[in-house]
Write a protein that holds these residues in place. Structure first.
Motif, PDB file in Angstrom:
ATOM      1  N   PRO A   1      38.784  45.327  33.594  1.00  0.00           N
ATOM      2  CA  PRO A   1      37.906  46.411  34.048  1.00  0.00           C
ATOM      3  C   PRO A   1      38.242  46.921  35.451  1.00  0.00           C
ATOM      4  O   PRO A   1      38.102  48.114  35.732  1.00  0.00           O
ATOM      5  N   ALA A   2      38.699  46.015  36.338  1.00  0.00           N
ATOM      6  CA  ALA A   2      39.119  46.455  37.672  1.00  0.00           C
ATOM      7  C   ALA A   2      40.349  47.350  37.566  1.00  0.00           C
ATOM      8  O   ALA A   2      40.452  48.379  38.252  1.00  0.00           O
ATOM      9  N   ILE A   3      41.276  46.996  36.694  1.00  0.00           N
ATOM     10  CA  ILE A   3      42.476  47.809  36.487  1.00  0.00           C
ATOM     11  C   ILE A   3      42.100  49.188  35.949  1.00  0.00           C
ATOM     12  O   ILE A   3      42.614  50.217  36.409  1.00  0.00           O
ATOM     13  N   ILE A   4      41.188  49.197  34.980  1.00  0.00           N
ATOM     14  CA  ILE A   4      40.764  50.471  34.384  1.00  0.00           C
ATOM     15  C   ILE A   4      40.014  51.322  35.403  1.00  0.00           C
ATOM     16  O   ILE A   4      40.254  52.525  35.533  1.00  0.00           O
ATOM     17  N   ALA A   5      39.107  50.699  36.148  1.00  0.00           N
ATOM     18  CA  ALA A   5      38.286  51.446  37.111  1.00  0.00           C
ATOM     19  C   ALA A   5      39.120  52.071  38.212  1.00  0.00           C
ATOM     20  O   ALA A   5      38.806  53.170  38.691  1.00  0.00           O
ATOM     21  N   TRP A   6      40.188  51.377  38.617  1.00  0.00           N
ATOM     22  CA  TRP A   6      40.994  51.853  39.740  1.00  0.00           C
ATOM     23  C   TRP A   6      42.333  52.436  39.293  1.00  0.00           C
ATOM     24  O   TRP A   6      43.254  52.569  40.093  1.00  0.00           O
ATOM     25  N   GLY A   7      42.422  52.776  38.023  1.00  0.00           N
ATOM     26  CA  GLY A   7      43.619  53.454  37.530  1.00  0.00           C
ATOM     27  C   GLY A   7      44.882  52.635  37.643  1.00  0.00           C
ATOM     28  O   GLY A   7      45.963  53.183  37.870  1.00  0.00           O
ATOM     29  N   GLY A   8      44.760  51.322  37.460  1.00  0.00           N
ATOM     30  CA  GLY A   8      45.923  50.440  37.528  1.00  0.00           C
ATOM     31  C   GLY A   8      46.205  49.900  38.902  1.00  0.00           C
ATOM     32  O   GLY A   8      47.143  49.138  39.088  1.00  0.00           O
ATOM     33  N   ARG A   9      45.368  50.263  39.890  1.00  0.00           N
ATOM     34  CA  ARG A   9      45.579  49.802  41.263  1.00  0.00           C
ATOM     35  C   ARG A   9      44.318  49.081  41.741  1.00  0.00           C
ATOM     36  O   ARG A   9      43.605  49.555  42.621  1.00  0.00           O
ATOM     37  N   GLY A  10      44.034  47.930  41.108  1.00  0.00           N
ATOM     38  CA  GLY A  10      42.788  47.224  41.372  1.00  0.00           C
ATOM     39  C   GLY A  10      42.676  46.626  42.758  1.00  0.00           C
ATOM     40  O   GLY A  10      41.583  46.444  43.287  1.00  0.00           O
ATOM     41  N   GLY A  11      43.797  46.323  43.389  1.00  0.00           N
ATOM     42  CA  GLY A  11      43.809  45.817  44.750  1.00  0.00           C
ATOM     43  C   GLY A  11      42.913  44.618  44.961  1.00  0.00           C
ATOM     44  O   GLY A  11      42.964  43.630  44.209  1.00  0.00           O
ATOM     45  N   ALA A  12      42.068  44.670  45.968  1.00  0.00           N
ATOM     46  CA  ALA A  12      41.210  43.549  46.336  1.00  0.00           C
ATOM     47  C   ALA A  12      40.243  43.203  45.210  1.00  0.00           C
ATOM     48  O   ALA A  12      39.945  42.018  44.977  1.00  0.00           O
ATOM     49  N   GLU A  13      39.728  44.206  44.521  1.00  0.00           N
ATOM     50  CA  GLU A  13      38.792  43.958  43.425  1.00  0.00           C
ATOM     51  C   GLU A  13      39.470  43.202  42.291  1.00  0.00           C
ATOM     52  O   GLU A  13      38.914  42.256  41.726  1.00  0.00           O
ATOM     53  N   GLU A  14      40.696  43.600  41.969  1.00  0.00           N
ATOM     54  CA  GLU A  14      41.440  42.907  40.918  1.00  0.00           C
ATOM     55  C   GLU A  14      41.722  41.468  41.329  1.00  0.00           C
ATOM     56  O   GLU A  14      41.585  40.536  40.518  1.00  0.00           O
ATOM     57  N   ALA A  15      42.114  41.255  42.580  1.00  0.00           N
ATOM     58  CA  ALA A  15      42.398  39.903  43.059  1.00  0.00           C
ATOM     59  C   ALA A  15      41.145  39.037  43.011  1.00  0.00           C
ATOM     60  O   ALA A  15      41.195  37.864  42.606  1.00  0.00           O
ATOM     61  N   ALA A  16      40.012  39.608  43.416  1.00  0.00           N
ATOM     62  CA  ALA A  16      38.757  38.861  43.400  1.00  0.00           C
ATOM     63  C   ALA A  16      38.380  38.472  41.974  1.00  0.00           C
ATOM     64  O   ALA A  16      37.984  37.321  41.706  1.00  0.00           O
ATOM     65  N   MET A  17      38.504  39.413  41.048  1.00  0.00           N
ATOM     66  CA  MET A  17      38.176  39.113  39.661  1.00  0.00           C
ATOM     67  C   MET A  17      39.142  38.092  39.065  1.00  0.00           C
ATOM     68  O   MET A  17      38.759  37.257  38.240  1.00  0.00           O
ATOM     69  N   GLY A  18      40.404  38.142  39.490  1.00  0.00           N
ATOM     70  CA  GLY A  18      41.365  37.155  39.016  1.00  0.00           C
ATOM     71  C   GLY A  18      40.980  35.753  39.430  1.00  0.00           C
ATOM     72  O   GLY A  18      41.012  34.807  38.623  1.00  0.00           O
ATOM     73  N   GLU A  19      40.588  35.597  40.695  1.00  0.00           N
ATOM     74  CA  GLU A  19      40.164  34.285  41.188  1.00  0.00           C
ATOM     75  C   GLU A  19      38.885  33.837  40.487  1.00  0.00           C
ATOM     76  O   GLU A  19      38.747  32.678  40.085  1.00  0.00           O
ATOM     77  N   PHE A  20      37.948  34.764  40.336  1.00  0.00           N
ATOM     78  CA  PHE A  20      36.697  34.462  39.642  1.00  0.00           C
ATOM     79  C   PHE A  20      36.987  33.963  38.225  1.00  0.00           C
ATOM     80  O   PHE A  20      36.461  32.925  37.782  1.00  0.00           O
ATOM     81  N   GLY A  21      37.820  34.698  37.480  1.00  0.00           N
ATOM     82  CA  GLY A  21      38.088  34.362  36.087  1.00  0.00           C
ATOM     83  C   GLY A  21      38.787  33.030  35.915  1.00  0.00           C
ATOM     84  O   GLY A  21      38.412  32.230  35.046  1.00  0.00           O
ATOM     85  N   LEU A  22      39.804  32.770  36.739  1.00  0.00           N
ATOM     86  CA  LEU A  22      40.522  31.507  36.619  1.00  0.00           C
ATOM     87  C   LEU A  22      39.606  30.321  36.896  1.00  0.00           C
ATOM     88  O   LEU A  22      39.600  29.332  36.156  1.00  0.00           O
TER      89      LEU A  22
END
Length: 285
Positions: free
Chosen positions: A191-212
């Motif tokens: 969802p971070a990738i989709i919301a930011w058009g493939g450039r999730g940046g800090a949000e994508e990194a945060a969600m990655g840590e959360f998910g793992l």
């Protein structure tokens, strides 16, 4: 809305998507029957629920992630179908129901898992609501998850976790990351990738840590419940058998704190994700 009501709403959304998938394969003979058997077996639908929750966190309409949420559940189901096969974990029951190979035979079960993996990528590749760049990023993400699942299963097959050899704790952690946690990460990163058009940046990194970390909690909690229910602690891939109950419980607590810290910057928008964390930590199955 309470956790149970919200969870039920999103799980029912997932069941509706799975029901449509069952209809789509209705004319495919034994293969279709095996697929319907596998994807309609009752489950928590936690991974798509996490995907929907992350979508809401980033302000996405749920329709934007429907196909991805379905894809992640199909990939998860495929991994279970394959894991249950006699050549791998050799399980006859899954969630209180006969496993696919016990009903349809090993060959059909194996091919149904392959079909579900291919369908995972087809769902993303044909999603007209996403740009070509985002589709490519999501396909790469799910490809990495699929390869991790394979690597994790090989570690499970080839490592003697019942021995006292060096390195088994590290192998255990890698196995848990690859067999369980990567699917949780993929569920909330997309969802971070989709919301930011493939450039999730800090949000994508945060969600990655959360998910793992949430995925690791899920697996450790499973092991604690297995031990509590009387499963032999030295049989197979059990963190309780290898690390001991006290250490596993302490690790769950430490991971929970990490998960909640990751969500701090999102404030009240992450309230449901926090509730899902508490649910995973305290669940009894």
């Amino acid at each position: 809305m309470s956790l149970s009501s919200k969870y039920k709403q999103l799980a029912e959304r997932t069941e509706s998507l799975l029901a449509q998938e069952c209809e789509r394969v209705a004319g495919k003979g034994a293969l279709g029957s095996c697929i319907r058997h596998s994807i309609s077996t009752p489950g928590k639908r936690l991974r798509p629920v996490l995907c929907f929750a992350a979508a809401e966190l980033f302000g996405l309409p749920l329709e934007r992630v429907d196909r991805y949420a379905l894809a992640i559940e199909l990939l998860h189901t495929a991994s279970l179908v394959h894991d249950d096969l006699p050549a791998l974990d050799d399980d006859d029951m899954r969630r209180g129901h006969p496993t696919a190979h016990t009903v349809f035979g090993e060959g059909v079960a194996l091919l149904s898992g392959d079909y579900l993996i291919a369908r995972t990528f087809s769902l993303i590749a044909s999603d007209a609501g996403l740009s070509s760049g985002v589709r490519a990023t999501l396909i790469e993400l799910l490809s990495d998850v699929t390869m991790d699942l394979c690597e994790g299963q090989v570690i499970d097959l080839q490592t003697d976790f019942g021995s006292s050899g060096e390195g088994r704790e590290e192998q255990l952690r890698i196995c848990h990351l690859k067999k369980t946690a990567v699917l949780f990460r993929a569920a909330v990163v997309a969802p971070a990738i989709i919301a930011w058009g493939g450039r999730g940046g800090a949000e994508e990194a945060a969600m990655g840590e959360f998910g793992l970390n949430l995925g690791l909690i899920f697996q450790l909690r499973d092991d604690l419940l297995d031990a509590q229910e009387g499963d032999p602690e030295g049989d197979g891939l059990s963190s309780v058998a290898i690390l001991g109950r006290a250490r596993v419980e302490a690790e769950v607590k430490e991971l929970e704190e990490k998960v909640l810290r990751v969500l701090d910057p999102f404030g009240e928008r992450a309230a449901f994700l926090r509730e899902l964390c508490y649910f995973v930590v305290s669940r009894d199955r």
